[in-house]
Enzyme design. Structure first.
Site, mmCIF file in Angstrom:
data_model
loop_
_atom_site.group_PDB
_atom_site.id
_atom_site.type_symbol
_atom_site.label_atom_id
_atom_site.label_comp_id
_atom_site.label_asym_id
_atom_site.label_seq_id
_atom_site.Cartn_x
_atom_site.Cartn_y
_atom_site.Cartn_z
ATOM 1 N N HIS A 157 -1.395 2.128 28.053
ATOM 2 C CA HIS A 157 -0.236 1.902 28.832
ATOM 3 C C HIS A 157 -0.454 2.127 30.426
ATOM 4 O O HIS A 157 -0.990 3.055 30.969
ATOM 5 C CB HIS A 157 0.620 3.375 28.605
ATOM 6 C CG HIS A 157 2.047 3.108 28.731
ATOM 7 N ND1 HIS A 157 2.720 3.037 29.865
ATOM 8 C CD2 HIS A 157 2.934 2.734 27.661
ATOM 9 C CE1 HIS A 157 3.928 2.695 29.777
ATOM 10 N NE2 HIS A 157 4.052 2.337 28.436
ATOM 11 N N HIS B 271 4.691 -3.866 19.038
ATOM 12 C CA HIS B 271 5.669 -2.794 18.838
ATOM 13 C C HIS B 271 6.879 -3.233 18.406
ATOM 14 O O HIS B 271 7.674 -3.938 19.051
ATOM 15 C CB HIS B 271 5.964 -2.100 20.180
ATOM 16 C CG HIS B 271 6.605 -0.826 20.120
ATOM 17 N ND1 HIS B 271 6.827 0.004 21.152
ATOM 18 C CD2 HIS B 271 7.241 -0.274 19.022
ATOM 19 C CE1 HIS B 271 7.564 1.010 20.701
ATOM 20 N NE2 HIS B 271 7.860 0.824 19.655
ATOM 21 N N ARG C 160 13.942 -5.489 20.915
ATOM 22 C CA ARG C 160 14.126 -5.906 22.080
ATOM 23 C C ARG C 160 13.118 -7.109 22.543
ATOM 24 O O ARG C 160 13.362 -7.887 23.254
ATOM 25 C CB ARG C 160 14.549 -5.097 23.235
ATOM 26 C CG ARG C 160 13.252 -4.218 23.582
ATOM 27 C CD ARG C 160 13.331 -3.208 24.747
ATOM 28 N NE ARG C 160 13.971 -2.225 24.275
ATOM 29 C CZ ARG C 160 13.969 -0.914 25.113
ATOM 30 N NH1 ARG C 160 12.930 -0.787 26.040
ATOM 31 N NH2 ARG C 160 14.629 0.172 24.610
ATOM 32 N N GLU D 134 -4.287 7.823 20.490
ATOM 33 C CA GLU D 134 -4.131 6.944 21.828
ATOM 34 C C GLU D 134 -3.779 7.845 22.517
ATOM 35 O O GLU D 134 -2.517 8.077 22.827
ATOM 36 C CB GLU D 134 -3.520 5.603 21.471
ATOM 37 C CG GLU D 134 -3.312 4.803 22.640
ATOM 38 C CD GLU D 134 -2.871 3.499 22.552
ATOM 39 O OE1 GLU D 134 -2.700 2.941 21.560
ATOM 40 O OE2 GLU D 134 -2.168 2.899 23.628
ATOM 41 N N ASN E 7 -1.777 -6.346 23.903
ATOM 42 C CA ASN E 7 -0.178 -6.253 23.540
ATOM 43 C C ASN E 7 0.506 -7.405 23.849
ATOM 44 O O ASN E 7 0.645 -7.526 24.941
ATOM 45 C CB ASN E 7 0.304 -4.871 24.235
ATOM 46 C CG ASN E 7 1.755 -4.597 23.738
ATOM 47 O OD1 ASN E 7 2.435 -5.352 23.618
ATOM 48 N ND2 ASN E 7 1.978 -3.314 23.334
ATOM 49 N N THR F 224 7.623 2.813 26.532
ATOM 50 C CA THR F 224 7.206 4.273 25.880
ATOM 51 C C THR F 224 7.082 5.309 26.934
ATOM 52 O O THR F 224 6.450 5.105 27.975
ATOM 53 C CB THR F 224 6.138 4.139 24.938
ATOM 54 O OG1 THR F 224 6.357 3.016 24.199
ATOM 55 C CG2 THR F 224 6.022 5.387 24.209
ATOM 56 N N GLU G 137 2.844 -0.835 16.461
ATOM 57 C CA GLU G 137 3.290 0.278 16.968
ATOM 58 C C GLU G 137 4.699 0.404 16.289
ATOM 59 O O GLU G 137 5.570 -0.355 16.130
ATOM 60 C CB GLU G 137 3.324 -0.063 18.431
ATOM 61 C CG GLU G 137 2.141 0.194 19.010
ATOM 62 C CD GLU G 137 2.166 0.284 20.766
ATOM 63 O OE1 GLU G 137 3.451 0.396 21.213
ATOM 64 O OE2 GLU G 137 1.184 0.006 21.097
ATOM 65 N N ARG H 24 10.495 -2.587 17.990
ATOM 66 C CA ARG H 24 11.449 -1.556 18.473
ATOM 67 C C ARG H 24 12.555 -1.410 17.496
ATOM 68 O O ARG H 24 12.982 -2.548 16.999
ATOM 69 C CB ARG H 24 11.688 -1.719 19.922
ATOM 70 C CG ARG H 24 10.816 -1.170 20.767
ATOM 71 C CD ARG H 24 11.376 -1.251 22.081
ATOM 72 N NE ARG H 24 10.425 -0.392 23.096
ATOM 73 C CZ ARG H 24 10.691 0.948 23.579
ATOM 74 N NH1 ARG H 24 11.591 1.318 23.043
ATOM 75 N NH2 ARG H 24 9.812 1.318 24.301
ATOM 76 N N HIS I 5 5.489 -8.427 25.446
ATOM 77 C CA HIS I 5 6.141 -9.199 26.440
ATOM 78 C C HIS I 5 6.378 -10.530 26.457
ATOM 79 O O HIS I 5 7.129 -11.186 27.372
ATOM 80 C CB HIS I 5 5.855 -8.439 28.099
ATOM 81 C CG HIS I 5 6.222 -7.029 27.836
ATOM 82 N ND1 HIS I 5 7.388 -6.536 27.606
ATOM 83 C CD2 HIS I 5 5.279 -5.844 27.879
ATOM 84 C CE1 HIS I 5 7.517 -5.162 27.601
ATOM 85 N NE2 HIS I 5 6.304 -4.809 27.590
#
Ligand code: PXP
Length: 251
Positions: free
Chosen positions: A198, A47, A53, A155, A11, A105, A74, A49, A14
């Site tokens: 996660h 993801h 962000r 998931e 992922n 999340t 996502e 959002r 970030h």
């Protein structure tokens, strides 16, 4: 019996978080996706959002065009995200719960309680060629709901296990791990492909990787943080080693 080699989805959200701290174009999440591919990742997760962000619409367009690895998109179950997913046609669409005020999340999707809202979204995504995944808690009622919605994949949210593990609360972590193991077994028995994600780190991944029914792990925040110290490709390669060790010990 331990199933096939565990897939690793990286992922890259970030990387975009750091970019957005200053605006501009660096560091580039698409470059991170290429680095992940070189390091042996099996897929890229991003993801988009509602508040944008981290990942942007342009990132999703570039990821769809420029990377060879399968993209796991996502998304919240909203008309806006559905329209974007239908256009991007990602390999997989993972529906996650999303609250504006949360930092990340929190908790799984209520696939059971939101059945009627989710049903048309799951079927449109599937008809459009994406594998639909639901990010849910390790709970049989949620897995049954995923089956009745026609999702191919679930998931399992392992964030609570990872938190308890990091806090050193061994008894509670063991109880949570049992819940995840039971859910993985149940999910596979009802025909779901079971993934997990996660909060995973080098330390917490081994016991999760050892769960034989799991097919894929999605890992982000820890890898991007670790990249500061040892580089992204090295962090991914090391995560892969920890996954393999956990898997091999269990076999
Ligand atoms: N899987 C899902 C469904 C997620 O929402 C996230 C966080 O965006 C992850 C995996 C990755 O979690 P982490 O960044 O904590 O490794």
């Amino acid at each position: 019996m331990t199933s096939q080699r565990l897939r690793l989805g990286v992922n890259i959200d970030h990387v975009a978080t750091i970019r957005n701290a200053r605006g501009g174009t660096v560091p580039d999440p698409v470059r991170a996706a290429h680095a992940a591919a070189r390091a042996g990742a099996d897929g890229i997760t991003a993801h988009l959002r509602e508040d944008r962000r981290h990942i942007s619409d342009a990132d999703i367009e570039r990821l769809s065009r420029e990377i060879d690895l399968p993209l796991n998109f996502e998304m919240a179950a909203t008309p806006e995200m559905l329209a974007i997913a239908l256009k991007a046609k990602p390999h997989a669409a993972c529906i996650v719960p999303e609250k504006r005020e949360e930092r990340t999340t929190e908790g799984g999707l209520d696939a059971r309680g939101q059945h009627n809202q989710l049903a048309p979204i799951v079927s449109e995504l599937a008809e459009n060629g994406s594998r639909v995944s639901l990010f849910v808690e390790a709970d049989t009622a949620q897995l049954d709901a995923a089956v009745s919605l026609g999702a191919e994949v679930v998931e399992l949210h392992v964030g609570r296990y990872c938190d308890l593990f990091a806090e050193g609360d061994h008894a509670a972590a063991a109880r949570e791990l049992t819940r995840i193991q039971d859910a993985a077994r149940y999910g596979a028995s009802v025909g779901l492909e079971v993934h997990a994600g996660h909060g995973l780190t080098f330390d917490s991944v081994a016991e999760i990787a050892a769960i034989p029914e799991l097919v894929e792990l999605n890992i982000g925040h820890f890898l991007i943080g670790e990249a500061i110290f040892i580089g992204l490709e090295a962090a991914i390669a090391k995560m892969r080693e920890h996954m393999t060790l956990g898997r091999t010990r269990a076999a």
